[in-house]
Design an enzyme around this catalytic site. Structure first.
Site, PDB file in Angstrom:
ATOM      1  N   TYR A 131       0.819  -1.217   0.000  1.00  8.35           N
ATOM      2  CA  TYR A 131       0.000   0.000   0.000  1.00  8.35           C
ATOM      3  C   TYR A 131       0.855   1.271   0.000  1.00  8.35           C
ATOM      4  O   TYR A 131       0.442   2.309  -0.498  1.00  8.35           O
ATOM      5  CB  TYR A 131      -0.916  -0.024   1.223  1.00  8.35           C
ATOM      6  CG  TYR A 131      -2.004   1.017   1.216  1.00  8.35           C
ATOM      7  CD1 TYR A 131      -3.215   0.779   0.564  1.00  8.35           C
ATOM      8  CD2 TYR A 131      -1.841   2.238   1.860  1.00  8.35           C
ATOM      9  CE1 TYR A 131      -4.220   1.731   0.550  1.00  8.35           C
ATOM     10  CE2 TYR A 131      -2.842   3.189   1.862  1.00  8.35           C
ATOM     11  CZ  TYR A 131      -4.028   2.930   1.203  1.00  8.35           C
ATOM     12  OH  TYR A 131      -5.022   3.867   1.195  1.00  8.35           O
ATOM     13  N   LYS A 180      -1.358 -13.985   1.529  1.00  2.00           N
ATOM     14  CA  LYS A 180      -1.263 -14.554   0.178  1.00  2.00           C
ATOM     15  C   LYS A 180       0.090 -15.258   0.095  1.00  2.00           C
ATOM     16  O   LYS A 180       0.858 -15.087  -0.874  1.00  2.00           O
ATOM     17  CB  LYS A 180      -1.401 -13.418  -0.865  1.00  2.00           C
ATOM     18  CG  LYS A 180      -1.502 -13.872  -2.302  1.00  2.00           C
ATOM     19  CD  LYS A 180      -2.830 -14.497  -2.655  1.00  2.00           C
ATOM     20  CE  LYS A 180      -2.832 -14.995  -4.087  1.00  2.00           C
ATOM     21  NZ  LYS A 180      -4.043 -15.769  -4.435  1.00  2.00           N
ATOM     22  N   ASP A 213      -7.903 -14.234  -1.271  1.00  4.03           N
ATOM     23  CA  ASP A 213      -8.987 -14.375  -2.261  1.00  4.03           C
ATOM     24  C   ASP A 213     -10.094 -15.275  -1.712  1.00  4.03           C
ATOM     25  O   ASP A 213     -11.290 -14.985  -1.876  1.00  4.03           O
ATOM     26  CB  ASP A 213      -8.464 -14.878  -3.618  1.00  4.03           C
ATOM     27  CG  ASP A 213      -7.359 -15.906  -3.507  1.00  4.03           C
ATOM     28  OD1 ASP A 213      -6.829 -16.097  -2.397  1.00  4.03           O
ATOM     29  OD2 ASP A 213      -7.020 -16.538  -4.511  1.00  4.03           O
ATOM     30  N   ASP A 237      -7.147  -2.823   3.456  1.00  8.46           N
ATOM     31  CA  ASP A 237      -7.866  -1.727   2.805  1.00  8.46           C
ATOM     32  C   ASP A 237      -9.072  -2.291   2.054  1.00  8.46           C
ATOM     33  O   ASP A 237     -10.199  -1.796   2.170  1.00  8.46           O
ATOM     34  CB  ASP A 237      -6.891  -1.044   1.836  1.00  8.46           C
ATOM     35  CG  ASP A 237      -7.500   0.120   1.102  1.00  8.46           C
ATOM     36  OD1 ASP A 237      -8.140   0.948   1.752  1.00  8.46           O
ATOM     37  OD2 ASP A 237      -7.328   0.191  -0.135  1.00  8.46           O
ATOM     38  N   ASP A 241     -13.365  -2.632   3.366  1.00  2.90           N
ATOM     39  CA  ASP A 241     -14.455  -2.041   2.573  1.00  2.90           C
ATOM     40  C   ASP A 241     -15.478  -3.110   2.210  1.00  2.90           C
ATOM     41  O   ASP A 241     -16.690  -2.859   2.187  1.00  2.90           O
ATOM     42  CB  ASP A 241     -13.919  -1.389   1.290  1.00  2.90           C
ATOM     43  CG  ASP A 241     -13.713   0.111   1.458  1.00  2.90           C
ATOM     44  OD1 ASP A 241     -13.410   0.524   2.595  1.00  2.90           O
ATOM     45  OD2 ASP A 241     -13.853   0.871   0.475  1.00  2.90           O
TER      46      ASP A 241
END
Ligand code: ATP
Length: 342
Positions: A131, A180, A213, A237, A241
Site C-alpha cells: 500500500y 497470500k 482471495d 484496505d 471495505d
C-alpha cells in the site's frame, strides 16, 4: 464526578467532513455533559481548507496539536489529485506511527445490511507493505512501472499482537490471519510465519489462517464465521471495505488508527464530493469512530450508550439519511440520536 480534562484535536475536513463533524460534536457535547467526561476540543486544519487558509495541506500547527493531545478526531480529507501530493491519511498515519487500523463492521437492525448478526473487526497493518508504494516509478515511455513491497518482522509482530490483545480484551474467540503466502511467499509469508509464532502466546484464542482471495469469497458466503481478522495494509484496505458493504455501506464504517502513543479516529469513507453541501450525509461512521475514541479514553459507559443510541435510531428509522433508506438530514439524524441518549 467530573473526570480529568482531555483535549482532542478535531479536524473538520473537506466535502461532507464539516457537516458530519458538526453533527458528531453536537452528540459528543451531549455525552460530555451527561457523563462529565471533561473533553475539550482543539480545532485544527488539514486538507483543502488548510491549503486555502495556510498554503499547507498539513500545517505544522495541526501536527503539533495532535502530538500534544495524543488523540485526534478527524473527518475525511481531500488530497488534491496531481501536483505530487502524498495521501494525507497515509502521511498522518506514518507521522505518528499509527500502526493498527481497527475497523469494526456491525450489522444494525433496520439498516440496509445484507446480513444479520455480523460483528467482526478487521485489524489492518497501517505502516508498511504494498500500500505504501515505496520507490514507485514509471518509465519515461510509460512501458513499465514498479514499486516495492516491504514487510518487517517487527511490523508483522506488533500488528498481530495488537489483534490478539484486542481479541482477548473484547472476549473474542478467533483471529483469522489473512495473507497470500502461497504466491507472495516472502513478504506475506513472513507475515504468516510471524502470526503463527505470536498466536502461541494466546492459547485461549483460536488462530486460523486464510488466503485473501478465499477470504473475500468466504466473507460473502458465510460472514458469521469471522470474529477478528488481521491482515497486511493493502489487503486490509480492500477487505475492510468489503466488510462495510456487508453491513450496509460506508456510512456505517468507522476506523481507529492506533499507535504506541497517539491515536486518530475517523470514518472509513472519503469526503463524498457528490453529496457535499446538501446536508444529507450519514454521520454514523464518524459517530461510531467517536465511540471507539471514547473507549480508547476509558469512557466505556459513554461509548456503549452512544452505540446503543445509534442502533436504536437506525432500528426505528428515525430521521435516517438517504443512504439508509430514510429522508432525514445529517443534523436531524444527530438529533434523533441525541434524544436517545437521554
Ligand atoms: P474520496 O476520494 O474522498 O475517497 P470518493 O467519492 O472516492 O471520495 P467516498 O467519499 O468514500 O469516495 O464516497 C463513495 C460513495 O459513498 C459516494 O457515492 C458517497 O456519496 C457515498 N458516501 C460516502 N460517505 C457517505 C456518508 N457518510 N453518507 C452517505 N453517503 C456516503
Amino acid at each position: 464526578m467530573s473526570q480529568s480534562a482531555q483535549t482532542i484535536t478535531v479536524i473538520r475536513g473537506d466535502g461532507i467532513g464539516p457537516e458530519i463533524m458538526d453533527a458528531t460534536i453536537d452528540v459528543l457535547n451531549h455525552l460530555n455533559d451527561q457523563h462529565q467526561l471533561g473533553l475539550a476540543y482543539d480545532f485544527q486544519l488539514a486538507g483543502l481548507e488548510a491549503i486555502e487558509q495556510t498554503g499547507d495541506l498539513l500545517p505544522e500547527a495541526t501536527l503539533a496539536s495532535i502530538d500534544h493531545n495524543k488523540v485526534c478526531l478527524k473527518a475525511p480529507l481531500t488530497t488534491p489529485v496531481g501536483g505530487g501530493f502524498k495521501s494525507l491519511n497515509v502521511a498522518l498515519r506514518s507521522h505518528f506511527d499509527l500502526y493498527a487500523n481497527v475497523r469494526p463492521a456491525i450489522s444494525f437492525e433496520g439498516s440496509r445490511s445484507r446480513y444479520h448478526g455480523i460483528d467482526l473487526i478487521t485489524v489492518r497493518e497501517n505502516t508498511e507493505g504494498a500500500y505504501l508504494a515505496e520507490g514507485a516509478c514509471t518509465a519515461a515511455d510509460g512501458s513499465r512501472a514498479e514499486s516495492k513491497m516491504i514487510a518487517t518482522r517487527a511490523g508483522c509482530e506488533r500488528i498481530v499482537r495488537y489483534a490478539f490483545d484486542l481479541a482477548k480484551r473484547c472476549g473474542r474467540k478467533k483471529v483469522t490471519v489473512v495473507h497470500k503466502a502461497n504466491i507472495l511467499k516472502d513478504v506475506t509469508g513472513l507475515f504468516l510465519r510471524v502470526a503463527h509464532e505470536v498466536a502461541q502466546d494466546y492459547p485461549d484464542i483460536e488462530c486460523q489462517d486464510m488466503i485473501v482471495d478465499n477470504t473475500a469469497m468466504q466473507l460473502v458466503m458465510r460472514p458469521e464465521q469471522f470474529d477478528v481478522i488481521v491482515t497486511t495494509n493493502l489487503f486490509g484496505d480492500i477487505i475492510s471495505d468489503l466488510c462495510a458493504g456487508l453491513v450496509g455501506g460506508l456510512g456505517l464504517a468507522p476506523g481507529a488508527n492506533i499507535g504506541a502513543s497517539h491515536a486518530m479516529f475517523e470514518a472509513v469513507h472519503g469526503s463524498a464530493p457528490d453529496i457535499a453541501g446538501q446536508g444529507i450525509a450519514n454521520p454514523c461512521a464518524l459517530l461510531l469512530a467517536t465511540a471507539q475514541m471514547l473507549e480508547h479514553l476509558d469512557h466505556h459507559a459513554a461509548a456503549k450508550q452512544l452505540r446503543g443510541a445509534i442502533a436504536d435510531a437506525i432500528a426505528a428509522g428515525d430521521r435516517t439519511t438517504p443512504d439508509l433508506g430514510g429522508q432525514g438530514t445529517t443534523a436531524g439524524f444527530a438529533q434523533a440520536i441525541i434524544e436517545r441518549l437521554a
